[in-house]
Design a protein around this motif. Structure first.
Motif, PDB file in Angstrom:
ATOM      1  N   CYS A   8      -7.762  -1.173  -0.423  1.00  0.00           N
ATOM      2  CA  CYS A   8      -7.410  -0.769   1.031  1.00  0.00           C
ATOM      3  C   CYS A   8      -8.379   0.698   1.085  1.00  0.00           C
ATOM      4  CB  CYS A   8      -5.981  -0.506   1.377  1.00  0.00           C
ATOM      5  SG  CYS A   8      -5.399   1.044   0.466  1.00  0.00           S
ATOM      6  N   CYS A  15      -7.469   1.029  -4.973  1.00  0.00           N
ATOM      7  CA  CYS A  15      -6.955  -0.157  -4.087  1.00  0.00           C
ATOM      8  C   CYS A  15      -8.140  -0.797  -3.291  1.00  0.00           C
ATOM      9  CB  CYS A  15      -5.653   0.088  -3.383  1.00  0.00           C
ATOM     10  SG  CYS A  15      -5.193  -1.189  -2.574  1.00  0.00           S
ATOM     11  N   CYS A  17      -1.868   2.510  -5.169  1.00  0.00           N
ATOM     12  CA  CYS A  17      -1.051   1.744  -4.371  1.00  0.00           C
ATOM     13  C   CYS A  17      -0.309   0.607  -5.298  1.00  0.00           C
ATOM     14  CB  CYS A  17      -1.903   0.757  -3.403  1.00  0.00           C
ATOM     15  SG  CYS A  17      -2.576   1.634  -2.078  1.00  0.00           S
ATOM     16  N   HIS A  30       0.895  -1.175   0.089  1.00  0.00           N
ATOM     17  CA  HIS A  30      -0.152   0.196   0.020  1.00  0.00           C
ATOM     18  C   HIS A  30       0.911   1.101  -0.010  1.00  0.00           C
ATOM     19  CE1 HIS A  30      -3.262  -2.609   0.112  1.00  0.00           C
ATOM     20  NE2 HIS A  30      -2.969  -3.259   1.161  1.00  0.00           N
TER      21      HIS A  30
END
Ligand SMILES: [Zn+2]
Length: 431
Positions: free
Chosen positions: A266, A264, A271, A253
């Motif tokens: 996340c 991403c 990332c 990340h």
């Protein structure tokens, strides 16, 4: 075959003085890792006096932790005696949980696999289903594996997401819905009556490579796992470095492009993992197939309905130029990240593991070329970049190493040695 009854839990029931414990731990560590095989080697390596070494070795023999064989190469006269750690004093149950698979194994205390089983699964089914299955598989292994030594000394699990190591609980794992904060340790400790340790899959892989793979003997190592996502485990100055919250090595990340279209899992944009992880490589392969840039990828897509990074690697192995380009491009991105890590951390070894890395040479070649080109010359002078040596067994070997290392820390030994053995002490894993 020695069994639990050869233990001598009565060998000492009062707490050990500090200096005795220190000497005991350093003698046991040296024998356990095969660094010393005799009393004189122990004297030379540990700096302890001859009499102290003799007493501590005798105590370890009395406690059933070290054995003395008379099988060393004879030089005439009395045969030399070899000290070895009694890896068959007990066994360890371990599980390697991936995004799409469950691997379980039973090992001895030296990390030798005695029984092993893997099946496809899906971590997103949640902890009740997955851990219930792991418990069944552990019991199957205990029932079906021949000559399992001793009692269960500990249980170890690797999971594909961040873990708070002290509590053994997953923390907001992005691909593990329902697992956040789940008390994995408490569940297995209650079921198996043994201490339980849980860590993320990449730390576990790093420990496996360090204890039984190509990282043996290296004190500063970065193990990068390129699976669905990307993560790294770090051995720093001879210890696994987990960081303040246990999230060290979350290199997938790191932002590598400023592009709002690269989203991403996340929740951030740009990332590394969203560009060069296995899922991204598969997605790029599908795009190339649909755009008609690669007949081979198109044929694979038509056959399977979706493409994985392994499919792309397979096409690359047949020389498909688009697939080769995709892997090289992912390798360059990982290589750029690693060049920064190399300048910052100065490892002597980088290991590339995970399903994507196992399946082709282009990725590894491209990572190598980029790291050597982009890092400072002093950092790369003796730097090795190699593929993981443990293959499919990396996760379970690492989980076994995790448990055994934790059982033999000074603190843990201080707590279980007076009782004779750590079996039946589930609280041992709690700090
Ligand atoms: Zn991300």
């Amino acid at each position: 075959m020695p069994d639990a009854t050869s233990f001598r839990p009565d060998a000492g029931s009062s707490p050990l003085p500090d200096e005795v414990l220190d000497a005991l731990v350093s003698v046991l560590d040296d024998v356990r890792h095969g660094r010393s095989r005799s009393r004189s080697e122990l004297v030379a390596r540990t700096g302890l006096g001859r009499a102290i070494v003799a007493r501590r070795v005798q105590e370890l023999i009395d406690r059933g932790l070290v054995v003395e064989d008379e099988v060393g190469p004879s030089t005439g006269g009395r045969p030399p005696r070899q000290l070895t750690f009694r890896a068959d004093a007990g066994h360890v149950l371990v599980a390697d949980l991936g995004a799409t698979s469950i691997g379980v194994a039973v090992t001895d205390l030296g990390g030798r696999i005695l029984g092993h089983y893997t099946e496809p699964s899906a971590i997103e089914h949640g902890p009740e289903v997955i851990l219930g299955r792991v418990e069944e598989l552990f019991q199957d292994l205990q029932r079906t594996t021949r000559s399992i030594p001793g009692p269960v000394w500990g249980v170890g699990l690797g999971v594909p997401g961040p873990v708070e190591f002290a509590s053994g609980r997953p923390v907001s794992p992005p691909i593990m819905p329902g697992w956040d904060g789940y008390p994995i340790r408490e569940r297995f400790a209650a079921r198996f009556g043994a201490p339980v340790w849980v860590d993320n899959d990449v730390n576990v892989l790093a420990l496996g490579e360090w204890r039984s793979g190509i990282a043996q003997g290296h004190d500063n190592v970065v193990v990068v796992k390129i699976g669905t996502g990307i993560g790294a485990g770090i051995i720093s100055d001879g210890r696994l470095h987990r960081g303040a919250q246990g999230s060290a090595g979350d290199v997938g990340h790191i932002q590598v492009v400023d592009d709002a279209s690269v989203i991403c899992r996340c929740g951030n944009v740009g990332c590394l993992e969203a560009l060069a992880g296995g899922a991204a490589i598969g997605r790029h392969g599908e795009a190339a197939a649909l755009e008609g840039r690669s007949p081979r990828l198109r044929a694979a897509l038509d056959e399977r309905g979706a493409l994985s990074a392994e499919d792309v690697a397979r096409a690359a192995a047949f020389g498909d130029p688009v697939a080769v380009d995709l892997l090289q491009s992912a390798g360059r991105r990982v290589g750029h990240m690693l060049a920064s890590v190399v300048n910052f951390f100065n490892p002597s070894l980088i290991i590339i593991g995970g399903g994507v890395a196992q399946s082709g040479d282009q990725l590894l070649a491209s990572i190598r070329e980029t790291v050597y080109r982009r890092s400072l010359p002093l950092s790369t002078r003796d730097l090795l970049i190699q593929r993981s040596s443990l293959g499919l067994h990396g996760g379970v070997l690492g989980a076994s190493a995790l448990v055994v290392d934790q059982l033999f820390t000074r603190d843990a030994i201080e707590r279980w040695l007076p009782a004779g053995l750590p079996a039946g002490m589930p609280d041992l894993a709690r700090a």
